[in-house]
Scaffold this motif. Structure first.
Motif, short mmCIF file in Angstrom:
data_model
loop_
_atom_site.label_atom_id
_atom_site.label_comp_id
_atom_site.label_asym_id
_atom_site.label_seq_id
_atom_site.Cartn_x
_atom_site.Cartn_y
_atom_site.Cartn_z
N ALA B 15 0.62 -1.39 0.30
CA ALA B 15 -0.25 -0.03 -0.10
C ALA B 15 0.95 1.23 0.34
CB ALA B 15 -1.27 0.25 1.14
N VAL B 16 1.96 1.38 0.76
CA VAL B 16 3.05 1.93 1.13
C VAL B 16 3.61 2.54 -0.36
CG1 VAL B 16 4.72 3.69 1.96
CG2 VAL B 16 2.97 2.38 3.72
N LEU B 17 3.96 1.55 -0.66
CA LEU B 17 4.80 1.78 -2.46
C LEU B 17 3.98 2.16 -3.26
CD1 LEU B 17 6.85 -1.63 -1.83
CD2 LEU B 17 7.89 0.70 -1.57
N LEU B 26 12.10 2.69 -1.48
CA LEU B 26 12.12 3.15 -0.75
C LEU B 26 12.75 1.77 0.73
CD1 LEU B 26 11.12 5.17 1.74
CD2 LEU B 26 8.89 3.03 1.75
N SER B 27 13.39 1.45 1.22
CA SER B 27 14.45 0.87 1.81
C SER B 27 13.44 -0.37 2.88
CB SER B 27 15.58 0.87 2.58
OG SER B 27 14.80 1.91 3.53
N LEU B 31 10.74 0.89 5.36
CA LEU B 31 9.07 0.66 6.09
C LEU B 31 8.70 0.30 6.83
CD1 LEU B 31 9.06 -1.53 2.19
CD2 LEU B 31 7.78 0.73 3.04
N SER B 32 10.02 -0.38 7.89
CA SER B 32 10.10 -1.30 9.19
C SER B 32 9.62 -0.47 10.12
CB SER B 32 10.83 -2.52 9.78
OG SER B 32 12.01 -1.38 10.11
N TYR B 41 12.91 -9.38 9.66
CA TYR B 41 11.84 -9.93 10.01
C TYR B 41 10.84 -9.97 8.17
CZ TYR B 41 8.43 -13.39 10.29
OH TYR B 41 7.42 -14.79 10.20
N LEU B 42 10.77 -8.19 8.80
CA LEU B 42 9.80 -7.80 7.27
C LEU B 42 10.84 -7.98 6.40
CD1 LEU B 42 7.82 -5.60 6.73
CD2 LEU B 42 9.46 -4.17 6.83
N GLY B 43 12.04 -7.72 6.30
CA GLY B 43 13.04 -8.14 4.90
C GLY B 43 12.43 -9.43 4.73
#
Lengths: 162, 162
Positions: B15-17, B26-27, B31-32, B41-43
């Motif tokens: 949604a953000v992207l 965006l890294s 984002l995290s 973990y999001l990675g």
DNA sequence: GAATGCCTACTCGGATAATTACTGTCCGAGTTGTCTTGG
DNA sequence: CCAAGACAACTCGGACAGTAATTATCCGAGTAGGCATTC
């Protein structure tokens, strides 16, 4: 994310119990033998059905389980929810609240838009399950299975039904 | 059975992207931070999106993630399957074959009737998810969220987008 | 002043632990059918 | 022969380990931008 194998077992057990004459009971032991699954663990699935009021139980020799309602009034959804629980497959943890650009006291008036979509899909899943009853399943099985196997299975079960 | 929380995170990240201008990255770190979840973990969730071809990645400073397709061509189902895998939520272990009344060499011509119902429900779930794109989500969010928060969030993100 | 080369800092990706949920097992409380015993 | 009582075997239900999957973390390979150096 996988459904528990207990869901599969519970559904097969219900299919069998649908074929049982009124008032007869079938033990977890016989059901587990018929399906080739561990008896004790199957018991836990049946326990769930019992708590949900889908099956009725009796103790002692010749005891066991029978459907507590007519097969036409029990849906796949009832069985699945009895084993898996009733909560949605998607859990919204409200991470939108962590947005650093939000005022701390900001209060959303709607559930998260993403969660709404996921819940709607979950609802569609449940609706499909709610549309099929054990009576429907019984009918399908009678069309699919050779009469010979059906006859022998019924006989096998009646031999063990109390 | 629950969906992984990574599914939720992946959807929020998408949604953000979707709001990111063409060509900007965006890294995972940003984002995290934006969503308040563990970076490493999001990675892994983003890694899943990358493998599925939903996002494109770049290394180095000012690197990160961007959508690999227009937001209108990415569905919820794409994202969910990228993280959760594509196999059905219901696994048929063919316990009907354990029926002691069956001839050993008997071969079913149809999949198990119970599995058919469960798979149909699974299909309904996926269809609902496939019907909603990230562009739809973006539109919904713009209606739901106060313009002020949206503006500040966009600014926050652009500050960190490479 | 401009171009070139090196270096540093930042990125993602896969390999590695901790926790949770699912799977499987065991034993106890309770009930029903059966057998024995007495009338 | 019939009835009543005790017994034994079988039932389900909840409490207890073993295993797989999810959650979280760490470190290395690789890249792009920045800075110093040289022309």
């Amino acid at each position: 994310m996988n459904l528990k194998n207990q869901v599969e077992w519970a559904l097969h057990c219900c299919a069998v119990l649908s074929n049982l004459p009124e008032g007869r009971y079938l033990s977890a032991r016989s059901l587990s033998e018929f399906h080739g699954v561990p008896k004790e663990y199957l018991g836990k699935a049946l326990q769930g059905l019992s708590k949900a009021g889908i099956v009725h139980t009796t103790l002692g020799p010749s005891g066991g389980y029978r459907l507590a309602l007519p097969a036409g009034e029990i849906t796949f959804l009832n069985v699945v929810e009895a084993v898996e629980g009733r909560k949605s497959t998607f859990q919204c943890s409200e991470i939108r609240a962590n947005n650093p650009c939000r005022p701390g006291d900001f209060c959303d008036d709607k559930p998260c838009a993403i969660a709404r979509v996921m819940w709607k899909a979950d609802e569609a899943w449940r609706q499909t399950l709610a549309a099929v009853s054990l009576a429907d399943l019984q009918q399908t099985l009678q069309q699919d299975l050779p009469a010979e196997i059906l006859r022998r299975s019924t006989e096998w079960l009646l031999d063990r039904a109390g």
